[in-house]
Design a protein around this motif. Structure first.
Motif, PDB file in Angstrom:
ATOM      1  N   GLY A 296       0.808  -1.205   0.000  1.00  0.00           N
ATOM      2  CA  GLY A 296       0.000   0.000   0.000  1.00  0.00           C
ATOM      3  C   GLY A 296       0.842   1.255   0.000  1.00  0.00           C
ATOM      4  N   ALA A 297       0.161   2.367   0.095  1.00  0.00           N
ATOM      5  CA  ALA A 297       0.834   3.659   0.074  1.00  0.00           C
ATOM      6  C   ALA A 297       1.742   3.822   1.294  1.00  0.00           C
ATOM      7  N   LEU A 298       1.301   3.292   2.442  1.00  0.00           N
ATOM      8  CA  LEU A 298       2.105   3.395   3.651  1.00  0.00           C
ATOM      9  C   LEU A 298       3.390   2.576   3.512  1.00  0.00           C
ATOM     10  N   GLY A 299       3.295   1.405   2.928  1.00  0.00           N
ATOM     11  CA  GLY A 299       4.467   0.562   2.713  1.00  0.00           C
ATOM     12  C   GLY A 299       5.461   1.211   1.778  1.00  0.00           C
ATOM     13  N   GLN A 300       4.966   1.844   0.719  1.00  0.00           N
ATOM     14  CA  GLN A 300       5.853   2.523  -0.230  1.00  0.00           C
ATOM     15  C   GLN A 300       6.543   3.712   0.436  1.00  0.00           C
ATOM     16  N   LEU A 301       5.787   4.430   1.254  1.00  0.00           N
ATOM     17  CA  LEU A 301       6.356   5.573   1.956  1.00  0.00           C
ATOM     18  C   LEU A 301       7.448   5.111   2.931  1.00  0.00           C
TER      19      LEU A 301
ATOM     20  N   GLN B  93       9.261   2.367   2.663  1.00  0.00           N
ATOM     21  CA  GLN B  93      10.389   1.899   1.870  1.00  0.00           C
ATOM     22  C   GLN B  93      11.202   3.084   1.350  1.00  0.00           C
ATOM     23  N   GLN B  94      10.527   4.143   0.916  1.00  0.00           N
ATOM     24  CA  GLN B  94      11.223   5.327   0.423  1.00  0.00           C
ATOM     25  C   GLN B  94      11.995   6.017   1.540  1.00  0.00           C
ATOM     26  N   SER B  95      11.405   6.071   2.738  1.00  0.00           N
ATOM     27  CA  SER B  95      12.104   6.719   3.851  1.00  0.00           C
ATOM     28  C   SER B  95      13.325   5.913   4.272  1.00  0.00           C
ATOM     29  N   GLN B  96      13.233   4.573   4.231  1.00  0.00           N
ATOM     30  CA  GLN B  96      14.390   3.744   4.547  1.00  0.00           C
ATOM     31  C   GLN B  96      15.487   3.935   3.503  1.00  0.00           C
ATOM     32  N   LEU B  97      15.114   4.011   2.247  1.00  0.00           N
ATOM     33  CA  LEU B  97      16.074   4.225   1.178  1.00  0.00           C
ATOM     34  C   LEU B  97      16.751   5.585   1.334  1.00  0.00           C
ATOM     35  N   LEU B  98      15.971   6.596   1.702  1.00  0.00           N
ATOM     36  CA  LEU B  98      16.531   7.934   1.919  1.00  0.00           C
ATOM     37  C   LEU B  98      17.521   7.912   3.078  1.00  0.00           C
ATOM     38  N   ALA B  99      17.202   7.197   4.155  1.00  0.00           N
ATOM     39  CA  ALA B  99      18.107   7.113   5.305  1.00  0.00           C
ATOM     40  C   ALA B  99      19.409   6.429   4.919  1.00  0.00           C
ATOM     41  N   VAL B 100      19.328   5.352   4.149  1.00  0.00           N
ATOM     42  CA  VAL B 100      20.533   4.643   3.709  1.00  0.00           C
ATOM     43  C   VAL B 100      21.359   5.537   2.803  1.00  0.00           C
ATOM     44  N   ASN B 101      20.728   6.242   1.876  1.00  0.00           N
ATOM     45  CA  ASN B 101      21.454   7.140   0.975  1.00  0.00           C
ATOM     46  C   ASN B 101      22.111   8.280   1.742  1.00  0.00           C
ATOM     47  N   THR B 102      21.427   8.817   2.734  1.00  0.00           N
ATOM     48  CA  THR B 102      21.991   9.898   3.542  1.00  0.00           C
ATOM     49  C   THR B 102      23.206   9.402   4.308  1.00  0.00           C
ATOM     50  N   TYR B 103      23.090   8.218   4.923  1.00  0.00           N
ATOM     51  CA  TYR B 103      24.214   7.647   5.664  1.00  0.00           C
ATOM     52  C   TYR B 103      25.406   7.406   4.735  1.00  0.00           C
ATOM     53  N   THR B 104      25.132   6.884   3.564  1.00  0.00           N
ATOM     54  CA  THR B 104      26.194   6.615   2.596  1.00  0.00           C
ATOM     55  C   THR B 104      26.869   7.909   2.167  1.00  0.00           C
ATOM     56  N   ALA B 105      26.066   8.947   1.936  1.00  0.00           N
ATOM     57  CA  ALA B 105      26.634  10.230   1.511  1.00  0.00           C
ATOM     58  C   ALA B 105      27.499  10.833   2.605  1.00  0.00           C
ATOM     59  N   VAL B 106      27.031  10.762   3.840  1.00  0.00           N
ATOM     60  CA  VAL B 106      27.787  11.351   4.948  1.00  0.00           C
ATOM     61  C   VAL B 106      29.084  10.579   5.181  1.00  0.00           C
ATOM     62  N   THR B 107      29.028   9.265   5.160  1.00  0.00           N
ATOM     63  CA  THR B 107      30.241   8.484   5.413  1.00  0.00           C
ATOM     64  C   THR B 107      31.232   8.576   4.258  1.00  0.00           C
ATOM     65  N   SER B 108      30.760   8.856   3.056  1.00  0.00           N
ATOM     66  CA  SER B 108      31.697   9.001   1.948  1.00  0.00           C
ATOM     67  C   SER B 108      32.398  10.353   1.989  1.00  0.00           C
ATOM     68  N   VAL B 109      31.743  11.361   2.525  1.00  0.00           N
ATOM     69  CA  VAL B 109      32.350  12.684   2.626  1.00  0.00           C
ATOM     70  C   VAL B 109      33.339  12.731   3.787  1.00  0.00           C
ATOM     71  N   ILE B 110      33.040  12.038   4.880  1.00  0.00           N
ATOM     72  CA  ILE B 110      33.894  12.040   6.061  1.00  0.00           C
ATOM     73  C   ILE B 110      34.447  10.628   6.254  1.00  0.00           C
TER      74      ILE B 110
END
Length: 116
Positions: free
Chosen positions: A2-7, A9-26
């Motif tokens: 459903g829409a809640l599941g997609q939301l 999943q998107q928030s988890q993907l955003l968190a992983v991408n943010t963590y990856t971006a931060v750890t690659s910069v530092i």
């Protein structure tokens, strides 16, 4: 899904991408286990100075409150006397809290360390 599941999943993907971006910069972000945190001495100095100024303000408030209480009572002005009483006791409480801040924080830390 459903829409809640997609939301979710998107928030988890955003968190992983943010963590990856931060750890690659530092790269090699590891806290020091041997020494104090940088700036600890400066912070301790600032807090000590603030506590000193707090005690001065509390003493000034205590004196002003006592004068207001005396003048209000002698001048038959009940409201000024009550306000002076409040100021005196608030200044007293502030001084006690400033004086006991270290013990209060230590007790809180001991309680927090005991929680499993």
């Amino acid at each position: 899904m459903g829409a809640l599941g997609q939301l979710l999943q998107q928030s988890q993907l955003l968190a992983v991408n943010t963590y990856t971006a931060v750890t690659s910069v530092i790269p090699n972000l590891t806290p020091s286990q041997t020494g104090p945190i940088p700036g600890t001495n400066e912070l301790q100095s600032i807090l000590s100075q603030l506590a000193g100024w707090g005690f001065i303000a509390a003493a000034f408030g205590f004196i002003v409150g006592a004068i207001m209480w005396a003048v209000g009572t002698l001048g038959a002005n009940g409201r000024a006397g009550e306000q002076g009483k409040k100021a005196l006791f608030v200044a007293l409480i502030v001084a006690v809290l400033l004086g006991g801040a270290h013990q209060l924080l230590t007790a809180g830390q001991a309680i927090g360390n005991g929680v499993q």
